[in-house]
Design a protein around this motif. Structure first.
Motif, PDB file in Angstrom:
ATOM      1  N   LEU A 234       1.168  -4.653  -3.349  1.00 30.02           N
ATOM      2  CA  LEU A 234       2.546  -5.208  -2.768  1.00 30.02           C
ATOM      3  C   LEU A 234       3.091  -6.268  -3.650  1.00 30.02           C
ATOM      4  CD1 LEU A 234       4.384  -4.977  -0.674  1.00 30.02           C
ATOM      5  CD2 LEU A 234       2.941  -6.540   0.773  1.00 30.02           C
ATOM      6  N   GLU A 235       1.988  -7.171  -3.997  1.00 27.49           N
ATOM      7  CA  GLU A 235       2.536  -8.357  -4.685  1.00 27.49           C
ATOM      8  C   GLU A 235       3.144  -7.986  -5.970  1.00 27.49           C
ATOM      9  OE1 GLU A 235      -0.533 -11.978  -3.627  1.00 27.49           O
ATOM     10  OE2 GLU A 235      -1.338 -10.217  -4.880  1.00 27.49           O
ATOM     11  N   ARG A 236       2.504  -6.898  -6.821  1.00 27.06           N
ATOM     12  CA  ARG A 236       2.915  -6.412  -7.970  1.00 27.06           C
ATOM     13  C   ARG A 236       4.180  -5.780  -7.718  1.00 27.06           C
ATOM     14  NH1 ARG A 236      -0.821  -2.792  -9.737  1.00 27.06           N
ATOM     15  NH2 ARG A 236      -2.138  -3.255  -7.797  1.00 27.06           N
TER      16      ARG A 236
ATOM     17  N   VAL B 271       5.965   4.089   7.277  1.00 26.36           N
ATOM     18  CA  VAL B 271       5.217   3.952   5.901  1.00 26.36           C
ATOM     19  C   VAL B 271       4.602   2.329   6.097  1.00 26.36           C
ATOM     20  CG1 VAL B 271       6.829   5.564   4.826  1.00 26.36           C
ATOM     21  CG2 VAL B 271       7.366   3.210   5.118  1.00 26.36           C
ATOM     22  N   THR B 272       3.739   2.344   4.856  1.00 20.93           N
ATOM     23  CA  THR B 272       3.150   0.869   4.513  1.00 20.93           C
ATOM     24  C   THR B 272       4.401   0.157   3.952  1.00 20.93           C
ATOM     25  OG1 THR B 272       2.363   1.610   2.618  1.00 20.93           O
ATOM     26  CG2 THR B 272       0.816   2.078   4.370  1.00 20.93           C
ATOM     27  N   PRO B 273       3.905  -1.121   4.077  1.00 20.60           N
ATOM     28  CA  PRO B 273       4.843  -2.007   2.958  1.00 20.60           C
ATOM     29  C   PRO B 273       4.915  -1.669   1.375  1.00 20.60           C
ATOM     30  CG  PRO B 273       3.459  -3.302   4.529  1.00 20.60           C
ATOM     31  CD  PRO B 273       3.077  -1.925   4.666  1.00 20.60           C
ATOM     32  N   GLU B 274       3.782  -1.131   1.073  1.00 23.55           N
ATOM     33  CA  GLU B 274       3.849  -0.884  -0.270  1.00 23.55           C
ATOM     34  C   GLU B 274       4.606   0.498  -0.674  1.00 23.55           C
ATOM     35  OE1 GLU B 274       0.088  -3.011   0.589  1.00 23.55           O
ATOM     36  OE2 GLU B 274       1.135  -1.410   1.777  1.00 23.55           O
ATOM     37  N   VAL B 275       4.577   1.320   0.318  1.00 25.37           N
ATOM     38  CA  VAL B 275       5.197   2.511   0.098  1.00 25.37           C
ATOM     39  C   VAL B 275       6.690   2.159   0.428  1.00 25.37           C
ATOM     40  CG1 VAL B 275       5.803   4.891   1.166  1.00 25.37           C
ATOM     41  CG2 VAL B 275       3.612   4.322   0.879  1.00 25.37           C
ATOM     42  N   ALA B 276       7.390   1.467   1.126  1.00 22.74           N
ATOM     43  CA  ALA B 276       8.633   1.001   1.495  1.00 22.74           C
ATOM     44  C   ALA B 276       9.210   0.146   0.113  1.00 22.74           C
ATOM     45  CB  ALA B 276       8.832   0.021   2.445  1.00 22.74           C
ATOM     46  N   GLY B 277       8.164  -0.481  -0.435  1.00 19.85           N
ATOM     47  CA  GLY B 277       8.375  -1.055  -1.888  1.00 19.85           C
ATOM     48  C   GLY B 277       8.692  -0.262  -2.996  1.00 19.85           C
ATOM     49  N   LEU B 278       7.720   0.865  -2.918  1.00 17.70           N
ATOM     50  CA  LEU B 278       8.086   1.917  -3.883  1.00 17.70           C
ATOM     51  C   LEU B 278       9.477   2.520  -3.991  1.00 17.70           C
ATOM     52  CD1 LEU B 278       4.550   3.509  -4.212  1.00 17.70           C
ATOM     53  CD2 LEU B 278       5.500   2.481  -5.979  1.00 17.70           C
TER      54      LEU B 278
ATOM     55  N   ILE C 127       8.045   3.458 -11.652  1.00 15.22           N
ATOM     56  CA  ILE C 127       6.905   3.307 -10.707  1.00 15.22           C
ATOM     57  C   ILE C 127       5.855   4.001 -10.702  1.00 15.22           C
ATOM     58  CG2 ILE C 127       8.672   2.415  -8.880  1.00 15.22           C
ATOM     59  CD1 ILE C 127       8.443   5.320  -7.421  1.00 15.22           C
ATOM     60  N   THR C 128       5.784   4.969 -11.988  1.00 13.44           N
ATOM     61  CA  THR C 128       4.713   5.853 -12.099  1.00 13.44           C
ATOM     62  C   THR C 128       3.266   5.340 -11.975  1.00 13.44           C
ATOM     63  OG1 THR C 128       6.138   7.181 -13.512  1.00 13.44           O
ATOM     64  CG2 THR C 128       4.045   7.752 -13.810  1.00 13.44           C
ATOM     65  N   ASP C 129       3.051   4.256 -12.496  1.00 13.18           N
ATOM     66  CA  ASP C 129       1.873   3.547 -12.830  1.00 13.18           C
ATOM     67  C   ASP C 129       1.312   3.192 -11.151  1.00 13.18           C
ATOM     68  OD1 ASP C 129       1.885   3.739 -15.315  1.00 13.18           O
ATOM     69  OD2 ASP C 129       2.450   1.994 -15.901  1.00 13.18           O
ATOM     70  N   PHE C 130       2.391   2.926 -10.308  1.00  6.02           N
ATOM     71  CA  PHE C 130       1.964   2.328  -8.979  1.00  6.02           C
ATOM     72  C   PHE C 130       1.777   3.569  -7.912  1.00  6.02           C
ATOM     73  CE2 PHE C 130       4.968  -0.767 -10.564  1.00  6.02           C
ATOM     74  CZ  PHE C 130       4.149  -2.093 -10.593  1.00  6.02           C
ATOM     75  N   ILE C 131       2.085   4.731  -8.275  1.00  8.01           N
ATOM     76  CA  ILE C 131       1.809   5.886  -7.323  1.00  8.01           C
ATOM     77  C   ILE C 131       0.681   6.232  -6.963  1.00  8.01           C
ATOM     78  CG2 ILE C 131       2.467   8.279  -6.955  1.00  8.01           C
ATOM     79  CD1 ILE C 131       5.313   7.589  -8.332  1.00  8.01           C
ATOM     80  N   ASP C 132      -0.381   6.374  -8.062  1.00  9.51           N
ATOM     81  CA  ASP C 132      -1.632   6.625  -7.863  1.00  9.51           C
ATOM     82  C   ASP C 132      -2.332   5.649  -6.920  1.00  9.51           C
ATOM     83  OD1 ASP C 132      -1.537   9.249  -8.919  1.00  9.51           O
ATOM     84  OD2 ASP C 132      -2.367   8.200 -11.001  1.00  9.51           O
ATOM     85  N   GLU C 133      -2.255   4.685  -7.118  1.00 10.57           N
ATOM     86  CA  GLU C 133      -2.677   3.238  -6.450  1.00 10.57           C
ATOM     87  C   GLU C 133      -2.224   3.209  -5.042  1.00 10.57           C
ATOM     88  OE1 GLU C 133      -3.325  -1.602  -6.477  1.00 10.57           O
ATOM     89  OE2 GLU C 133      -2.403  -0.429  -8.260  1.00 10.57           O
TER      90      GLU C 133
END
Length: 151
Positions: free
Chosen positions: A88-90, A120-127, A137-143
């Protein structure tokens, strides 16, 4: 200001050039500034690319911001937590670096979650917000997927 942005700005300032190879930037981070090991320097470069602070073209890295305008405090030394920021911070850093005001990012994420009925989680909303802005955002999706699977 984001610590990674300060690190990138200072590395380019110490080298005195607006375009550097990966090796030159790693050299600045590890030998000139003595902030990181050569291996850590590679991780910093990759983090800068992921966060949208660096762009790479023809084997050269360029800051995606005016590094000369960044005031690095005297005696500044980055901590090792630069490598341990949460997803989320990233994502928040990525959104800020895309031009969204830092004070607005969390509100936008909360608003997107509300639009999606908190499904959705905050991370998914950020994505989703990052994707809507055509950010990489490719590098963030797997995480993010890994977090959802654990959840």
């Amino acid at each position: 200001m984001d610590e990674l942005k300060l690190v990138v700005a200072q590395a380019f300032k110490v080298r005195g050039k607006a375009r550097l190879t990966r090796a030159e930037l790693a050299f600045a981070l590890s030998l000139d500034l003595k902030w990181f090991s050569p291996e850590e320097s590679k991780s910093v470069i990759n983090a800068g690319l992921k966060a949208g602070l660096l762009t790479e073209e023809d084997g050269r890295l360029t800051p995606a911001f005016d590094y000369k305008a960044v005031d690095v405090p005297p005696g500044f030394r980055p901590g090792k937590e630069i490598f341990t920021k949460s997803l989320l911070e990233r994502l928040e850093v990525l959104l800020v670096n895309s031009g969204i005001e830092a004070t607005s990012v969390r509100g936008l994420i909360d608003k997107k979650q509300a639009e999606l009925c908190q499904l959705v989680t905050p991370e998914v909303a950020g994505l989703i917000i990052a994707r809507e802005r055509d950010l990489e955002i490719t590098d963030f999706i797997d995480e993010a997927l890994g977090q959802l699977m654990k959840g």
